[in-house]
Design a protein around this motif. Structure first.
Motif, PDB file in Angstrom:
ATOM      1  N   VAL A   1     -81.872  18.613  -4.233  1.00  0.00           N
ATOM      2  CA  VAL A   1     -82.055  18.092  -5.591  1.00  0.00           C
ATOM      3  C   VAL A   1     -82.361  16.604  -5.488  1.00  0.00           C
ATOM      4  CG1 VAL A   1     -80.972  17.687  -7.829  1.00  0.00           C
ATOM      5  CG2 VAL A   1     -80.536  19.817  -6.604  1.00  0.00           C
TER       6      VAL A   1
ATOM      7  N   VAL B   1     -79.707  24.718  -8.927  1.00  0.00           N
ATOM      8  CA  VAL B   1     -79.367  23.320  -9.216  1.00  0.00           C
ATOM      9  C   VAL B   1     -77.863  23.103  -9.169  1.00  0.00           C
ATOM     10  CG1 VAL B   1     -79.400  21.523 -10.986  1.00  0.00           C
ATOM     11  CG2 VAL B   1     -81.453  22.881 -10.560  1.00  0.00           C
TER      12      VAL B   1
ATOM     13  N   GLY C   1     -80.969  18.681   2.698  1.00  0.00           N
ATOM     14  CA  GLY C   1     -81.078  19.879   1.892  1.00  0.00           C
ATOM     15  C   GLY C   1     -80.287  21.037   2.466  1.00  0.00           C
TER      16      GLY C   1
ATOM     17  N   ALA D   1     -86.377  19.179  -7.623  1.00  0.00           N
ATOM     18  CA  ALA D   1     -85.932  19.468  -6.260  1.00  0.00           C
ATOM     19  C   ALA D   1     -87.082  19.305  -5.285  1.00  0.00           C
ATOM     20  CB  ALA D   1     -85.353  20.870  -6.182  1.00  0.00           C
TER      21      ALA D   1
ATOM     22  N   GLN E   1     -80.452  14.415 -10.064  1.00  0.00           N
ATOM     23  CA  GLN E   1     -79.056  14.657  -9.689  1.00  0.00           C
ATOM     24  C   GLN E   1     -78.119  13.669 -10.384  1.00  0.00           C
ATOM     25  OE1 GLN E   1     -77.891  13.755  -5.578  1.00  0.00           O
ATOM     26  NE2 GLN E   1     -76.821  15.724  -5.492  1.00  0.00           N
TER      27      GLN E   1
END
Length: 466
Positions: A101, A51, A62, A92, A106
């Motif tokens: 995420v 994370v 990603g 995620a 986030q």
């Protein structure tokens, strides 16, 4: 990226609960920065590293992190399990190995780490009290421990120690029954309860695990009552983010959270200096450690310290010495030990056949008794291998086997039949009803279950009148 000590897919109980919730619910929850921080703190090392590696990236597709994983099977398993856990929590998204995420989490975690905003999800501090009104952490610890141990003491004594230890509220007793930790004695709505095997296993856990076990039941109960689950979970995470010793205002709490505040007074999570003052409260250590991965410890309590160090010495002659003055610990021992003497800091007793039989009758198993004695063994006992005398362990298990060989049932004995034909007809009818527990054709005797007695007796009466 190396592996953690435990597999990441072994989620904490609250995470396992969250994985069963829909993504819309979790997205609403993650709008609270305190919730994001709480969930993040309870992640394992690998998941937290994933994370944090992606938190400040704005990639829409990603990132492939597999090159960061050590080239061995254990590390790959840890990484895969961590990613799967993040996906189940809707933190995620995994797209063909590229990890992203999700925006809700986030944004929430970024706000939690950087501060700012008017969300107030970490609570609103109340002006610090001065002088005699200020509460110290030691006072809060003593209060929380007293309230929590009153619940455990009630479980152990089934409420028979009223007067020495204040009993918990009816709401707490209801939750204990709902959790299967206690069952009513006699009829379902009986006010009296007794501890179950599951309840004794509950006593073997640390305070942090015990608390979450009950809170998960509280969450399920709240959901059944139609409360907004986001409000309920959000308040728990808010409490876990608060600072011990700081008094907080209730001005930002919803109606649901104000109800929870009142409920949590019964568990020792909350303290109010003035019971009728609904404008402020203190979180206790039980509350502020909810989202901590470290074990809960009341450092100001000599009882807690004694329990963590171990206080039981068990000899090969079945004599037991417990160096404690804690009423809860003495009450637990009284479940399976015959206590003879009690001094200021010492309790002397003996493990007997009768005391173990009494524990077994309450659903407590031999392994649970041995586990409790081992966990709480005095440091001197840990010099032995095994910790407890083998003869005592074997005998406790033998008493359990002996108890399992015997089974009692209520019923009625039928005998003195006029002829073998009459006996065979009645026996055949009782077998059709499946109520025969024992039979002896030579002596013309049979034993019928209590629930079949009326039917068999009526059958005999009709034959006699025919």
């Amino acid at each position: 990226m190396s592996g953690a000590h435990t597999l990441p897919n072994q989620l904490p109980p609250i995470h396992s609960f969250l994985t069963t919730r829909p993504q819309t619910t979790l997205s609403r929850l993650y709008a609270r920065p305190s919730a994001c921080l709480a969930v993040f703190r309870l992640l394992d090392d690998v998941a937290r590293q994933i994370v944090m590696s992606l938190l400040w990236l704005d990639s829409k597709t990603g990132v492939d992190l597999t090159s960061w994983v050590a080239p061995n099977e254990t590390a790959r398993k840890h990484y895969t399990a961590a990613v799967q856990g993040l996906v189940r929590l809707h933190i995620a998204k995994d797209g063909n190995g590229r990890i992203l995420v999700l925006p809700a989490f986030q944004a929430g975690l970024r706000r939690a780490l950087t501060g700012g905003g008017d969300h107030r999800s970490f609570g609103v501090p109340f002006p610090i009290a001065r002088g005699k009104d200020a509460m110290t952490t030691e006072q809060l610890d003593d209060y929380a421990l007293e309230r929590w141990e009153s619940i455990l003491h009630f479980m152990v004594t089934s409420g028979s120690a009223v007067g020495r230890v204040a009993p918990p509220s009816n709401a707490v007793i209801f939750l204990l029954r709902r959790s299967g930790l206690m069952v009513p004695i006699g009829v379902e709505k009986s006010p009296e309860s007794r501890i179950t095997s599951q309840g004794f296993q509950f006593l073997l856990e640390d305070s942090h695990t015990q608390l979450w076990d009950l809170l998960l039941q509280y969450l399920a109960m709240s959901e059944n009552e139609g409360r907004d689950l986001v409000e309920v979970i959000g308040f728990l995470f808010m409490l876990g983010s608060m600072r011990l010793g700081q008094e907080y205002s209730t001005e930002n709490l919803s109606d649901t959270q104000n109800v929870m505040l009142q409920d949590f007074l019964d568990y020792g999570l909350i303290y109010r200096r003035y019971p009728d003052d609904g404008t402020r409260f203190y979180p206790t250590r039980l509350a502020t450690t909810l989202t901590s991965t470290s074990s809960l410890s009341f450092t100001s309590s000599k009882h807690e310290k004694a329990a963590s160090e171990g206080f039981i010495i068990l000899e090969t002659n079945y004599r037991l010495y417990a160096y404690t003055e804690n009423p809860l610990q003495v009450a637990v021992l009284n479940l399976f030990v015959t206590l003879h003497s009690r001094f200021e800091n010492l309790v002397v007793g003996r493990v007997t056949r009768e005391s173990i039989k009494g524990a077994l009758a309450n659903g407590i198993t031999a392994d649970q008794i041995i586990s409790y004695l081992t966990v709480h063994a005095h440091p001197m006992m840990h010099k032995n291998s095994p910790v407890l005398p083998v003869t005592v362990q074997d005998q406790i298990r033998l008493w359990e086997l002996e108890n399992n060989r015997l089974k009692s049932d209520n019923g009625y004995l039928y005998e003195d039949f006029n002829s073998q034909g009459d006996f065979d007809l009645v026996l055949s009818y009782a077998k059709q009803l499946d109520v025969v527990l024992w039979e002896n054709r030579e002596k013309r005797k049979m034993f019928v279950r209590e629930d079949g007695h009326e039917n068999v007796r009526e059958f005999i009466r009709r034959r006699a009148e025919a």
